[in-house]
Design an enzyme around this catalytic site. Structure first.
Site, PDB file in Angstrom:
ATOM      1  N   GLU A  93       0.825  -1.211   0.000  1.00 16.00           N
ATOM      2  CA  GLU A  93       0.000   0.000   0.000  1.00 16.00           C
ATOM      3  C   GLU A  93       0.853   1.253   0.000  1.00 16.00           C
ATOM      4  OE1 GLU A  93      -2.513  -1.672   3.229  1.00 16.00           O
ATOM      5  OE2 GLU A  93      -4.041  -0.421   2.277  1.00 16.00           O
ATOM      6  N   CYS A 106       3.734   8.438   0.829  1.00 16.94           N
ATOM      7  CA  CYS A 106       4.058   7.562   1.950  1.00 16.94           C
ATOM      8  C   CYS A 106       4.151   6.134   1.405  1.00 16.94           C
ATOM      9  CB  CYS A 106       2.956   7.671   3.002  1.00 16.94           C
ATOM     10  SG  CYS A 106       3.186   6.547   4.379  1.00 16.94           S
ATOM     11  N   CYS A 113       3.481  -6.471   8.514  1.00 17.90           N
ATOM     12  CA  CYS A 113       4.493  -6.004   9.469  1.00 17.90           C
ATOM     13  C   CYS A 113       4.649  -7.033  10.581  1.00 17.90           C
ATOM     14  CB  CYS A 113       4.065  -4.662  10.071  1.00 17.90           C
ATOM     15  SG  CYS A 113       5.309  -3.937  11.166  1.00 17.90           S
ATOM     16  N   CYS A 117       2.522  -3.732  17.304  1.00 19.63           N
ATOM     17  CA  CYS A 117       2.027  -2.531  17.983  1.00 19.63           C
ATOM     18  C   CYS A 117       0.515  -2.661  18.148  1.00 19.63           C
ATOM     19  CB  CYS A 117       2.390  -1.275  17.202  1.00 19.63           C
ATOM     20  SG  CYS A 117       4.177  -1.097  16.954  1.00 19.63           S
ATOM     21  N   CYS A 120      -2.121  -0.492  16.071  1.00 22.02           N
ATOM     22  CA  CYS A 120      -1.924  -0.346  14.621  1.00 22.02           C
ATOM     23  C   CYS A 120      -2.588  -1.487  13.865  1.00 22.02           C
ATOM     24  CB  CYS A 120      -0.435  -0.317  14.308  1.00 22.02           C
ATOM     25  SG  CYS A 120      -0.081  -0.200  12.544  1.00 22.02           S
ATOM     26  N   GLY A 166       4.837  -1.799   7.460  1.00 20.53           N
ATOM     27  CA  GLY A 166       6.129  -2.428   7.707  1.00 20.53           C
ATOM     28  C   GLY A 166       7.071  -1.602   8.552  1.00 20.53           C
ATOM     29  N   GLU A 167       8.146  -2.249   8.948  1.00 21.65           N
ATOM     30  CA  GLU A 167       9.192  -1.597   9.733  1.00 21.65           C
ATOM     31  C   GLU A 167      10.412  -1.419   8.821  1.00 21.65           C
ATOM     32  OE1 GLU A 167       9.922   0.061  12.494  1.00 21.65           O
ATOM     33  OE2 GLU A 167      11.957   0.040  11.720  1.00 21.65           O
ATOM     34  N   SER A 198      10.663   6.422   9.251  1.00 21.37           N
ATOM     35  CA  SER A 198      10.165   6.255  10.622  1.00 21.37           C
ATOM     36  C   SER A 198      10.438   4.832  11.110  1.00 21.37           C
ATOM     37  CB  SER A 198       8.659   6.523  10.641  1.00 21.37           C
ATOM     38  OG  SER A 198       8.133   6.279  11.919  1.00 21.37           O
ATOM     39  N   SER A 221       9.131   6.248  16.534  1.00 18.53           N
ATOM     40  CA  SER A 221       7.807   6.133  17.150  1.00 18.53           C
ATOM     41  C   SER A 221       7.987   5.811  18.628  1.00 18.53           C
ATOM     42  CB  SER A 221       7.009   5.025  16.463  1.00 18.53           C
ATOM     43  OG  SER A 221       6.868   5.342  15.094  1.00 18.53           O
ATOM     44  N   LEU A 222       7.478   6.677  19.482  1.00 16.18           N
ATOM     45  CA  LEU A 222       7.718   6.532  20.921  1.00 16.18           C
ATOM     46  C   LEU A 222       6.441   6.092  21.638  1.00 16.18           C
ATOM     47  CD1 LEU A 222      10.138   6.976  22.815  1.00 16.18           C
ATOM     48  CD2 LEU A 222       9.261   9.274  23.239  1.00 16.18           C
ATOM     49  N   ASN A 302      -5.907   6.951  14.837  1.00 17.01           N
ATOM     50  CA  ASN A 302      -6.897   6.661  13.804  1.00 17.01           C
ATOM     51  C   ASN A 302      -7.511   5.309  14.111  1.00 17.01           C
ATOM     52  OD1 ASN A 302      -6.293   9.013  12.101  1.00 17.01           O
ATOM     53  ND2 ASN A 302      -4.300   8.010  11.856  1.00 17.01           N
ATOM     54  N   CYS A 345      -2.357   7.110   9.130  1.00 15.39           N
ATOM     55  CA  CYS A 345      -1.345   6.353   9.881  1.00 15.39           C
ATOM     56  C   CYS A 345      -1.982   5.174  10.592  1.00 15.39           C
ATOM     57  CB  CYS A 345      -0.723   7.208  10.981  1.00 15.39           C
ATOM     58  SG  CYS A 345       0.172   8.610  10.424  1.00 15.39           S
TER      59      CYS A 345
HETATM   60  N1  SAH Z   1       7.007   0.757  11.643  1.00 16.88           N
HETATM   61  C1  SAH Z   1       7.419   2.124  11.534  1.00 16.88           C
HETATM   62  C2  SAH Z   1       6.802   2.789  10.329  1.00 16.88           C
HETATM   63  C3  SAH Z   1       5.315   2.994  10.402  1.00 16.88           C
HETATM   64  S1  SAH Z   1       5.059   4.677  10.578  1.00 16.88           S
HETATM   65  C4  SAH Z   1       7.105   2.855  12.815  1.00 16.88           C
HETATM   66  O1  SAH Z   1       6.451   2.276  13.665  1.00 16.88           O
HETATM   67  O2  SAH Z   1       7.570   3.965  13.005  1.00 16.88           O
HETATM   68  C5  SAH Z   1       3.488   4.762  11.115  1.00 16.88           C
HETATM   69  C6  SAH Z   1       3.298   5.730  12.268  1.00 16.88           C
HETATM   70  O3  SAH Z   1       1.915   5.680  12.571  1.00 16.88           O
HETATM   71  C7  SAH Z   1       4.043   5.296  13.530  1.00 16.88           C
HETATM   72  O4  SAH Z   1       4.501   6.411  14.235  1.00 16.88           O
HETATM   73  C8  SAH Z   1       2.944   4.608  14.332  1.00 16.88           C
HETATM   74  O5  SAH Z   1       3.194   4.690  15.703  1.00 16.88           O
HETATM   75  C9  SAH Z   1       1.737   5.399  13.924  1.00 16.88           C
HETATM   76  N2  SAH Z   1       0.487   4.656  14.045  1.00 16.88           N
HETATM   77  C10 SAH Z   1       0.308   3.315  14.008  1.00 16.88           C
HETATM   78  N3  SAH Z   1      -1.003   3.025  14.155  1.00 16.88           N
HETATM   79  C11 SAH Z   1      -1.654   4.191  14.282  1.00 16.88           C
HETATM   80  C12 SAH Z   1      -3.019   4.536  14.428  1.00 16.88           C
HETATM   81  N4  SAH Z   1      -3.969   3.618  14.437  1.00 16.88           N
HETATM   82  N5  SAH Z   1      -3.332   5.837  14.513  1.00 16.88           N
HETATM   83  C13 SAH Z   1      -2.366   6.794  14.440  1.00 16.88           C
HETATM   84  N6  SAH Z   1      -1.068   6.515  14.283  1.00 16.88           N
HETATM   85  C14 SAH Z   1      -0.714   5.229  14.208  1.00 16.88           C
END
Ligand code: SAH
Length: 363
Positions: A93, A106, A113, A117, A120, A166-167, A198, A221-222, A302, A345
């Site tokens: 995607e 993006c 993935c 998380c 997500c 993905g990561e 990211s 991503s923290l 989201n 996201c």
């Molecule tokens: N795997 C990498 C790249 C994905 S970036 C990473 O985790 O950084 C996607 C971003 O969207 C990350 O910062 C993640 O924390 C955030 N994200 C994941 N699920 C989400 C959601 N449901 N709503 C908003 N942000 C989300």
């Protein structure tokens, strides 16, 4: 699967080798590289300035395209989500996010993935495959051609974010090779300064990334400043905890160029990580590691049916932001784009549907 080479994933030097194997001179390799990446042509037949014989031999040896667009969704806000599949049928995607100053694409680095998380949707897919170099690059070519026409000029350049499915740091080599191809001035010419990657916190790769000479920007991503909560939200924290992550971030800070900052992303989950105490804890954490060239991107969660979380209210997002700011930390709220078509996201889960109003339609 095809034994052919995916030519879109070859660096210029590799293309020179391929040309040599076909008994062709170096300039042909550059001509082909330009045709694929700068003119964004989609089949060897379209490269009419190559001798017909050579086009046929190339077509016997290689493919330009390995991704098929299965659906395209257009959001009320102009965001487009492309659902594609690889030659072996795995979903890919990509999201196009228009804005007045500069468009952003993006892209995904993996199909599905492996990280789990909790908030997500992509996580629900598990890992299907690492994307190849060519599959990473081709996503951008497909999107640009759809938006601007084959070979069409991009009006004000394009930013790239490696924030799709993905990561990225678990597919590091392919990612870096793809970025090198996309930066080439004979091709897409999207230079690292216009790219942000990211990561969920693959610590050894943060160290490696910091050492790259010509590297893109970094976002980490923290989503929590407390190990106990982060273990639950982002289980990768059990492998590399906050101390290891923040130490890597500190080292990365040392590699920043003049005027550059890096980003911590913080997904705002209502009632989970969005209290005043959470904000203060985050400010303290940054203080403890003396991180000063960092900004916080607050991302309202989201939602999706399969996810057990709610977004923070706009009031708690504002409160969180102002607590950070009062402690001298820059914080921004990321406006959600394309939520109505599952393009925002954390919503990429290869869904072959939109939420109702969006226009569908394949190629
Ligand atoms: N795997 C990498 C790249 C994905 S970036 C990473 O985790 O950084 C996607 C971003 O969207 C990350 O910062 C993640 O924390 C955030 N994200 C994941 N699920 C989400 C959601 N449901 N709503 C908003 N942000 C989300």
């Amino acid at each position: 699967m095809s034994e052919k080479i995916h030519i879109t994933g070859l660096k210029p030097a590799e293309l020179v080798e391929l040309a040599a194997e076909l008994g062709e001179p170096r300039y042909r390799a550059i001509q082909i590289f330009k045709a694929v990446h700068e003119r964004r042509l989609r089949s060897f037949d379209d490269i009419t300035d190559l001798p017909k014989k050579l086009r046929e031999r190339l077509a016997d040896t290689a493919d330009i395209s390995r991704l098929t667009v299965t659906s395209r969704y257009i959001s009320n806000d102009g965001t487009r989500r492309y659902l594609m599949k690889t030659a072996s049928g795995n979903p890919v995607e990509t999201v196009f996010i228009p804005s007045e100053s500069r468009d952003t694409i993006c892209f995904s680095s993996q199909s599905g993935c492996p990280l789990k998380c909790d908030f997500c949707l992509t996580a629900k897919l598990g890992l299907l495959s690492n994307l190849t170099v060519g599959e990473i690059v081709e996503q951008i070519i497909i999107v640009l051609n759809d938006v601007y026409g084959v070979g069409g000029e991009t009006p004000h350049g394009t930013n790239l974010v490696g924030m799709g499915a993905g990561e990225p740091f678990l597919n590091f080599e392919n990612l870096i090779a793809a970025l090198e191809i996309m930066a080439d001035e004979n091709g897409l010419f999207i230079v690292p300064n216009r790219v942000t990657i990211s990561t969920a916190g693959i610590v050894p790769k943060i160290h490696e990334f910091a050492k790259l000479e010509n590297r893109p920007h970094l976002a980490i991503s923290l989503s929590s400043a407390r190990n106990e909560l982060r273990d639950k939200l982002m289980p990768i924290n059990k492998r590399w905890n906050l101390d290891e992550l923040l130490s890597a971030a500190k080292e990365f800070e040392g590699s920043l160029r003049r005027g550059e900052r890096f980003t911590f992303e913080y997904v705002m989950l209502g009632g989970v990580n969005d209290s005043a105490a959470d904000a203060a804890e985050l400010a303290r954490l940054l203080d403890r590691y003396q991180l000063s060239r960092v900004k916080i991107n607050l991302i309202p969660h989201n939602g999706a049916e399969k996810l057990d979380y709610n977004s923070s209210t706009p009031e708690s997002v504002e409160r969180f932001k102002s607590i950070l700011e009062s402690r001298g930390v820059s914080a921004y709220v990321r406006q959600p784009r394309g939520r109505d078509i599952y393009a925002a996201c954390g919503q990429l889960a290869a869904m072959d549907e939109a939420r109702g109003t969006a226009a569908g339609g394949g190629e």
